[in-house]
Design an enzyme around this catalytic site. Sequence first.
Site, PDB file in Angstrom:
ATOM      1  N   GLY B 139       5.486   0.844 -11.074  1.00 10.40           N
ATOM      2  CA  GLY B 139       4.233   0.169 -11.351  1.00 10.40           C
ATOM      3  C   GLY B 139       3.986  -0.957 -10.372  1.00 10.40           C
ATOM      4  CG  LEU B 140       4.724  -4.820 -10.874  1.00  7.95           C
ATOM      5  CD1 LEU B 140       5.950  -5.584 -10.431  1.00  7.95           C
ATOM      6  CD2 LEU B 140       3.670  -5.771 -11.380  1.00  7.95           C
ATOM      7  CB  CYS B 141       1.220  -0.174  -6.976  1.00  5.29           C
ATOM      8  SG  CYS B 141       1.502   1.155  -8.127  1.00  5.29           S
ATOM      9  N   GLY B 142      -1.347  -2.193  -8.703  1.00  7.30           N
ATOM     10  CA  GLY B 142      -2.770  -2.181  -9.000  1.00  7.30           C
ATOM     11  C   GLY B 142      -3.165  -0.958  -9.801  1.00  7.30           C
TER      12      GLY B 142
END
Lengths: 133, 375
Positions: B139-142
Amino acid sequence: MTLNLCVLTPNRIVWDSEVKEIILSTNSGQISILPNHAPIATTVDIDILRIRLNDQWLTMALMGGFARIGNNEITVLVNDAEKGSDIDPQEAQQTLEMAEANLSKAEGKRQTIEANLALRRARTRVEAINMMS
Amino acid sequence: MSCSNLTMWVSSKPSLSDTSSLSFRSCLSPFQLPFSQSSYPATSNSKSSVVHCGLRELRDRIDSVKNTQKITEAMKLVAAAKVRRAQEAVVNGRPFSETLVEVLYNINEQLQTEDIDVPLTSVRPVKKVALVVVTGDRGLCGGFNNAIIKKAVARIEELKDLGVDYTVISVGKKGNSFFVRRPYIPVDKFLEGGSLPTAKEAQAIADDVFSLFVSEEVDKVELLYTKFVSLVKSDPVIHTLLPLSPKGEICDVNGNCVDAAEDEFFRLTTKEGKLTVERDVVRTQTADFSPILQFEQDPVQILDALLPLYLNSQILRALQESLASELAARMSAMSNATDNALELKKTLSMVYNRQRQAKITGEILEIIAGANALV
């Protein structure tokens, strides 16, 4: 005349240099290619490729594909290729045993197709090692 | 007098920072939430403890934001480095795809006149469609993973409306967890992407779709992946993977054909200190090919060997593009998060300094008032 062999996989160039002779396994049997071969296009089976450098034979496991020969240039396009010396014998043997077990367990058309393919790949890798020793 | 003034200061400032933290919550939520909640009860309690507690809490908050900023900045740099590696992978794969396209193009020229029938190209009435959904592992990719999953769900709805059966092949951890949570969507196989897509992963997917298609379990295979447009833009797209068209073309759902001889690849460059991406369209040269080429086997067999290779390289390329998009998305998301963290830190330090000043002023006032009373 020198013969140049180029083995390409989607990831990288496995081999790109001069050879004396190769023995290629096609779907219709093995063919040996020497310099000044007639231009042909052929399929490549899941099998081993034997390369002669001077007096030394090398093996490579090819995972099926296509080859084009012409102009003293051999271009082999395969899904995957491994030099016999790069394969770990134990790991290859284990994979082969697993593939055999999977085939005997396979049910239905689809699983059989998959298991058969896996088995042939595994067998080729083991053969590539055995051929060397 | 001084006391009421003080509470004014204290109560007004955290609320200001709270509204600002609300807007940042999307990217910094795990760090923000506990603090913004705990600051409220603290202000409503006894006044003397408000200041002390508030100050210490503010200091904690500033520290935590500082840490977050460090993490996000590091992630941004890592993503930037990985984009470069993803680009290298594309470059390494070029000789293969170029030769493949060249050969396919030429053989096709020579086979134009013949009536060929290859299993991978057979167009059947579509009863069941396999969707290969390529998502990221992390995750952590918009909105990267969301965008592609939304696209997949929309496509599933479309197929449902058409009365066509479907099955999903999910590639990537994020997609896997999405489909696991939704058992009513039939999933054929879960696969994991790995850090850098290789031919092995592409092969696994290709084997799966190949057997599905050849055994006539499905009549069409669609590939859903994120097309890399630039570092700040990527589009989720749907590509028809199978049946392959023997002309070496791939078509998207609307029938727009992409000529296979036209190969695109991206390059990461730096322009005025900022990372930019160039996209080249390369027309593969397809002229120098011996016209007296003989076929060792039947042309059908040769196409049979070539088309799976083509299928593989198509899947590999989709995986590579998807990875590049993911990394680019992470880069920009983390860059935003870093900016936000910096801003938040600035606001918080301002509040902290003001509170500290207010506290000092209050203490001085008390001392003066005490001194005055003595006189």
